[in-house]
Structure formats: structure tokens, C-alpha cells
Enzyme design. Structure first.
Site, short mmCIF file in Angstrom:
data_model
loop_
_atom_site.label_atom_id
_atom_site.label_comp_id
_atom_site.label_asym_id
_atom_site.label_seq_id
_atom_site.Cartn_x
_atom_site.Cartn_y
_atom_site.Cartn_z
N SER A 97 18.66 -24.16 -20.04
CA SER A 97 19.08 -25.44 -20.49
C SER A 97 20.36 -25.61 -21.07
O SER A 97 21.24 -25.20 -20.66
CB SER A 97 17.97 -26.22 -20.87
OG SER A 97 17.86 -27.36 -20.98
N ASP A 135 7.61 -27.80 3.83
CA ASP A 135 7.19 -26.60 3.32
C ASP A 135 7.74 -25.70 4.49
O ASP A 135 7.90 -24.36 3.97
CB ASP A 135 5.62 -26.59 3.31
CG ASP A 135 4.95 -25.29 2.83
OD1 ASP A 135 5.82 -24.14 2.66
OD2 ASP A 135 3.98 -25.38 2.24
N ASP A 178 11.20 -22.85 5.59
CA ASP A 178 11.52 -21.42 5.40
C ASP A 178 10.73 -20.45 6.49
O ASP A 178 10.74 -19.40 6.26
CB ASP A 178 11.49 -21.13 4.04
CG ASP A 178 9.93 -21.31 3.42
OD1 ASP A 178 9.02 -21.82 4.41
OD2 ASP A 178 9.63 -21.06 2.38
N VAL A 196 7.15 -20.46 6.73
CA VAL A 196 5.84 -20.29 6.40
C VAL A 196 5.20 -21.25 5.51
O VAL A 196 6.05 -22.00 4.74
CB VAL A 196 5.75 -18.91 5.60
CG1 VAL A 196 6.46 -18.99 4.22
CG2 VAL A 196 4.27 -18.51 5.51
N ASP A 226 3.17 -22.17 2.60
CA ASP A 226 2.85 -21.70 1.37
C ASP A 226 2.84 -22.49 0.38
O ASP A 226 2.68 -22.18 -0.90
CB ASP A 226 3.61 -20.26 1.05
CG ASP A 226 5.08 -20.60 0.86
OD1 ASP A 226 5.42 -21.66 1.16
OD2 ASP A 226 5.69 -19.62 0.51
N ASP A 262 13.62 -28.32 -10.59
CA ASP A 262 13.85 -28.77 -12.06
C ASP A 262 13.91 -30.24 -12.05
O ASP A 262 14.68 -30.86 -11.64
CB ASP A 262 15.23 -27.97 -12.17
CG ASP A 262 15.74 -28.07 -14.12
OD1 ASP A 262 15.34 -29.22 -14.43
OD2 ASP A 262 16.04 -27.27 -14.59
N HIS A 303 11.93 -27.04 -14.75
CA HIS A 303 12.95 -26.93 -15.91
C HIS A 303 12.59 -25.72 -16.78
O HIS A 303 12.02 -25.62 -17.80
CB HIS A 303 13.07 -28.12 -16.72
CG HIS A 303 14.50 -27.85 -17.66
ND1 HIS A 303 15.55 -27.47 -17.14
CD2 HIS A 303 14.59 -28.06 -18.95
CE1 HIS A 303 16.57 -27.68 -18.09
NE2 HIS A 303 15.80 -27.90 -19.28
#
Ligand SMILES: *[C@@H]1O[C@H](CO)[C@@H](O)[C@H](O)[C@H]1NC(C)=O
Ligand SMILES: *[C@@H]1O[C@H](CO)[C@@H](O)[C@H](O)[C@H]1NC(C)=O
Ligand SMILES: *[C@@H]1O[C@H](CO)[C@@H](O)[C@H](O)[C@H]1NC(C)=O
Ligand SMILES: *[C@@H]1O[C@H](CO)[C@@H](O)[C@H](O)[C@H]1NC(C)=O
Ligand SMILES: *[C@@H]1O[C@H](CO)[C@@H](O)[C@H](O)[C@H]1NC(C)=O
Length: 521
Positions: free
Chosen positions: A194, A261, A264, A266, A268, A416, A452
Site C-alpha cells: 500500500s 469464474d 480461467d 475452472v 472454484d 483490491d 488490499h
């Protein structure tokens, strides 16, 4: 607990005995280095043995207890003509110093996140340094130091905080180490997330000799732009005069994650490709959400607010003023609201509100809810014109740092909720545009689902600090960054930007079930 899995390495066999160090841990023995324009005010140095304290590995990580034997050195000094009082704290292990220094970064408005960030470094044999940059260490609240008695910005403290103190702390710490151990550190490392991440990149840009290795998490670079940007969700809600309940935001974010989801490969529960996610929340209008026992329907206005927050602020000419909130990010900090019965109001994130009120407008009493339609752009423009040079620390020219042989390891959570990851992507791309060989000394990894500096619902880098040390000292450049859930039950390798994770086959809780691939391959 995952702290126990850390392997302690020693850079230099330490020949100095603990009794020598104990006797040298005294004020008269500590030398303050020559730093132009500074005056020493006070030195304090005492051995502190069996000091039981709490430590945390990351800024939002679980805390552990540890017992330390340290030489505790504090040095207060002033800058000529400024009447400031900067306090540097250095903890030096009384036994088994590993020959290295670790600089500890800040959080929010605070130049030093917390002394709990010293403990992991010291318990691994590092000498650790931090500085308060001459003001109260309160990460969320700058009202004690931002303005002077005449309500003018205290530019000296601003400059201390954003640009000067961290380098001075490194110079002082190296001299104190020489005073106590009779030799300087063999290697020096920065550890920050940060504001600490911003300080790390600032050091690489402006003080290339300060540290050999710089660990950068979710850096608060681009400060003059992104901090007003953190207020944008509140501005949107005020302009539309509509303040969605947090449960509604949460339901929209959950539906977004569920819808995207599998990008990618899969299912998960982790959104790895938020910028390829084109979920349209308008299909949720009229859908009922469980808001703590009460069913509340999503409205057109709720969706309009969410979409505007995702789209991000634009100037009157349509050009972006900052990035929008990425898909899958929780709006709980920046778009916070509070409701009594049916009446909801906005709750601004205090760092953004303080920055705009105190530093940009120099008026603590201004009511930001009354900013006119053009107000957000005007505030951003003023923030940038007045403060970009000192605070943004986004200079992509890292050649001097590169030439010292230094290395930067940078990571950022894709979920974040305070500092959107696009600021890191943009910076890395600008560094690469100046230096196509950037990966020789600087690598950037994205952490899907991580909030974050930690938290969120994804997999956090496991001990990236040791990965950096290996790169600096043994030349082992990381092709991926190991990540895991806190209990270790799920593992994943974070991909070097701009590669994205892609499921191949096997158990999705194992890192070997994924590979990194080019986005458009
Ligand atoms: C620190 O604790 C150890 C072990 O309990 C003990 O032997 C030692 O005397 C203590 N040192 C001090 C200075 O209290
Ligand atoms: C280190 O010394 C400073 C200054 O005397 C003091 O305020 C602080 O509490 C000490 N820290 C520890 C861990 O003893
Ligand atoms: C910030 O700190 C000041 C005291 O320095 C206090 O009066 C104020 O209420 C604080 N603001 C918030 C939002 O906590
Ligand atoms: C969204 O998902 C989180 C994590 O599973 C859960 O805690 C939260 O209650 C969900 N929100 C809603 C409105 O269902
Ligand atoms: C949101 O605002 C409420 C009411 O002021 C507060 O209790 C809560 O802590 C805030 N949430 C966050 C994440 O700051």
C-alpha cells in the site's frame, strides 16, 4: 500457521559476540551520519531482552506472538528551518544478526504501518528500520498534521511523508548498524504494501542506492489521481441521490464472480480474469437479495450506481480521470453506505475524504456531498496539478536502480478494494515501454481474489520476501510466485504479468493443475 514454514537463512556468519553488541547498544556509541540540512535532536539506545510482541507478516495478515532480544535505537532529528521532529526507530538483533537490513513501509497516511511489521524481520535476524516522517502515525486520518495553524497545507510534512524520510531512514539505519556491529549491512531490503509499496517504488525511482531488493505490494503510486478516485463511488451516489445497501452490492459482486469464474477454465469461486468479465448486472433488477433476514429487491438505480462505479470517472470531454473499480472487487470501503430503515446515506472512505478536504481544498469543514456535477473533475485536476510531482511517485525510469543490480518484486490483489490493480498494470507497462528487458530486474504478479494487501477470497503470496532475497543474492529470478490460502489447503502459482492463469487438469486446489498463458494466445 504459515509463519512457521519460513526458512531462516543467514547471509553472513556473525563473528561479533552478543556481549560486544550489548555494550555497544548505548547512546554515546551511536553515530548520526551527515545528512545535509539536518540536525540531530536526540538519540536513545537500550538493549531490550525477552521483549514479547505481536508480529504480522503482511498488513492484513493474522498476528502471531514472538519474543525478541533487540538493541532498540531511536533517533530524533530536524530539517533546517522546518521545525519538524522526525523519529526513526531501528531494532537490531542482539544475537545472530543475519548481516542484512530491512526497511519497513507505511500504510495510508502513516509512514510506518506498525511495529508489528518489525517483528517478522527481526525474528529472522534482520535489523529493521522505520520512520514516522515527523507526524502522528495514523493511517486513516491526517487531520493532526495536514494543515498548520493558518489552515495551510504543511508542505514540509507532506514532503517528509511522500519523498524524503524513507531515504534518510535508510542512511541512518546503515550508520547505526555500523556503530553497533562494526560493519554495514551486506544487503538491504524494502518491505512494504500500500503506502509501503509506493514508498518502495519511490525509493527505486529517486534513491536507487538505498535498497538492493524492494518488495512492493499493492502500491499507492499515482496518489494524486487514485486518491480522489477512491472518493468517486460516493460522488456517483450523491449525484444520483441513491445509496444502495451493502447487501445489494455484495449480491451483485457475488453474481459477477459466479458468472465469470470459469474464464480461467475452472469453477472454484475465484475470479482470475476480471477484465475479461462482461457481466451485465441489469439482469438482476427485481431479483430478491437476503439482507440479513429481510428480502430486498435489486432496483434499476442500484444497477446504475454499480455500473457507474465500474466505468470509473470521466472528464467533461469523456477522457478517463481514473480507473473504474474492477469486477469482483468489494465496494465495502469506497462505496460504503449506512441505512436507518429505508433511508440510506453514503459513508466516504476517510483517506479519500481527508485528502480532498485537507490537502486539495485546504478546508476541513467542506461538505463533499455538495460537490457540483463538475466538482469531481475539478478536484482531481487540482490534486494532480498541485501534488503529482511530490506524491504520485510513478516515474517509470528505473535505469539507475537497475544499474545498481537491484531487484523489484511487485504483487497486487485483483480484488483490491482500495487501490485498483490497473494502476500497477499501467506503471509496469510504462516501465516496460522504456526498457523491454524489465523482467531482468523487475517482475509483477497479480493475485486473483486477493483484497488490499491481503484478505479477500483468493490465494495470497507465500513469503514473497524470501523469493526476493533469493533473486538478489542467488540470482534466482521468479517465474511465478507461490500463493496459498492461509490454512495452506489450496495452492496456486501467481503468474508474471501480463500472463493469466489457466486450468489444465487435475485437482484445482493444487498449483500444478494450472499454467500461465498469454491472454490472447
Ligand atoms: C530472558 O529469558 C531467558 C529465558 O527465560 C532468561 O534466562 C533470561 O535471564 C531473560 N533475560 C532477561 C534480561 O530478562
Ligand atoms: C524503544 O525506545 C523508545 C525510546 O526510548 C521507546 O519509546 C520504545 O518504547 C522502545 N521500544 C521497545 C520495544 O522497548
Ligand atoms: C481524525 O483525528 C482527529 C484528531 O486529530 C479527530 O478530531 C477526528 O474526529 C478524526 N477523524 C475521524 C474520521 O476519525
Ligand atoms: C456474497 O458472498 C460472500 C462470500 O461467500 C458471502 O459472505 C455474502 O453473504 C454473499 N452476499 C450475499 C448478499 O449473498
Ligand atoms: C461502513 O460504514 C459503517 C457506518 O458508518 C461502519 O460501521 C462500517 O465500519 C463501514 N464499513 C467499512 C468497511 O468501512
Amino acid at each position: 500457521m504459515f509463519f512457521q514454514t519460513i526458512i531462516i537463512a543467514s547471509a553472513a556468519a556473525c563473528v561479533v559476540s552478543a556481549t560486544d553488541i550489548l555494550s555497544r547498544c548505548a547512546e554515546h556509541n551511536i553515530k548520526f551520519p551527515y545528512i545535509p540540512g539536518t540536525q540531530l535532536l536526540e538519540i536513545s539506545a537500550q538493549p531490550v531482552e525477552n521483549y514479547t510482541t505481536s508480529g504480522s507478516l503482511t498488513q492484513s495478515d493474522a498476528v502471531f506472538k514472538t519474543t525478541l532480544d533487540i538493541c532498540n535505537v531511536t533517533i530524533n532529528y530536524a530539517h533546517q528551518g522546518w521545525e519538524d521532529n522526525v523519529k526513526i526507530t531501528i531494532w537490531l538483533p542482539l544475537r545472530d544478526w543475519n548481516g542484512r537490513l530491512s526497511g519497513i513501509g507505511g500504510a495510508g497516511f502513516s509512514s510506518l504501518a506498525s511495529f508489528s511489521r518489525f517483528a517478522p524481520a527481526v525474528s529472522r535476524g534482520y535489523a529493521a528500520v522505520g520512520t514516522d516522517a515527523g507526524h502522528v502515525m495514523d493511517s486513516l486520518n491526517a487531520s493532526s498534521w495536514a494543515l498548520d495553524e493558518s489552515s495551510r497545507v504543511n508542505f514540509f510534512l507532506l514532503q517528509n511523508n511522500f519523498a524524503i524520510s524513507q531515504n534518510e531512514a535508510a542512511i541512518v539505519a546503515k550508520e547505526v548498524i555500523r556503530s553497533v556491529y562494526r560493519k554495514g549491512p551486506q544487503y538491504s531490503y524494502w518491505d512494504g504494501c500500500s503506502t509501503g509499496g509506493r514508498q518502495g517504488l519511490m525509493l527505486a525511482q529517486r534513491y536507487p542506492d538505498a535498497y538492493d531488493g524492494i518488495l512492493v505490494g499493492a502500491p499507492a503510486i499515482n496518489w494524486a489521481n487514485f486518491v480522489p478516485g477512491m472518493y468517486y463511488p460516493q460522488f456517483v451516489m450523491n449525484r444520483l441521490n441513491h445509496f444502495p445497501r451493502q447487501c445489494i452490492f455484495s449480491a451483485i459482486v457475488n453474481a459477477t464472480i459466479a458468472a465469470c469464474d470459469e474464464l480461467d477454465g475452472v469453477k472454484d469461486g475465484i475470479l482470475s480474469m476480471p477484465f475479461q468479465c462482461h457481466f451485465d448486472p441489469s439482469r438482476m433488477v427485481h431479483q430478491k437479495v437476503d439482507c440479513g433476514g429481510e428480502d430486498i429487491a435489486v432496483t434499476k438505480e442500484d444497477v446504475q450506481v454499480m455500473q457507474a462505479i465500474w466505468d470509473g470517472p470521466k472528464g467533461a470531454d469523456g477522457s478517463p480521470l481514473w480507473y473504474g473499480m474492477p469486477k469482483g472487487v468489494s465496494p465495502k470501503d469506497q462505496a460504503n453506505t449506512t441505512c436507518q430503515g429505508d433511508r440510506c446515506t453514503g459513508v466516504p472512505f476517510n483517506i479519500a475524504a481527508d485528502w480532498i478536504k485537507l490537502f486539495v481544498l485546504q478546508d476541513e469543514t467542506v461538505d463533499l456531498a455538495t460537490l457540483p456535477e463538475t466538482g469531481f473533475e475539478a478536484v482531481t485536476d487540482l490534486s494532480v496539478s498541485a501534488y503529482k510531482y511530490v506524491t504520485s511517485t510513478d516515474n517509470p525510469d528505473l535505469q539507475a536502480f537497475r544499474e545498481t543490480g537491484g531487484k523489484i518484486l511487485h504483487w497486487h490483489g485483483l480484488a483490491d478494494q482500495q487501490i485498483y490493480v490497473q494502476g500497477s498494470q499501467n506503471y509496469y507497462e510504462r516501465v516496460e515501454a522504456k526498457d523491454v528487458q524489465v523482467r531482468d530486474f523487475y517482475r509483477f504478479f497479480e493475485a486473483p481474489g486477493v483484497a488490499h494487501c491481503g484478505g479477500g477470497y483468493g490465494l495470497l503470496p507465500v513469503d514473497p520476501f524470501s523469493v526476493l532475497v533469493d533473486w538478489v543474492e542467488s540470482g534466482v529470478a521468479p517465474d511465478h510466485l507461490p500463493a496459498a490460502t492461509e490454512d495452506g489447503s489450496q495452492q496456486r502459482n501467481l503468474c508474471p504479468y501480463p500472463l493469466v492463469p489457466s486450468y489444465t487438469s487435475g485437482n484445482p486446489t493444487r498449483a500444478s493443475s494450472f499454467k500461465c498463458r498469454a491472454l490472447y494466445a
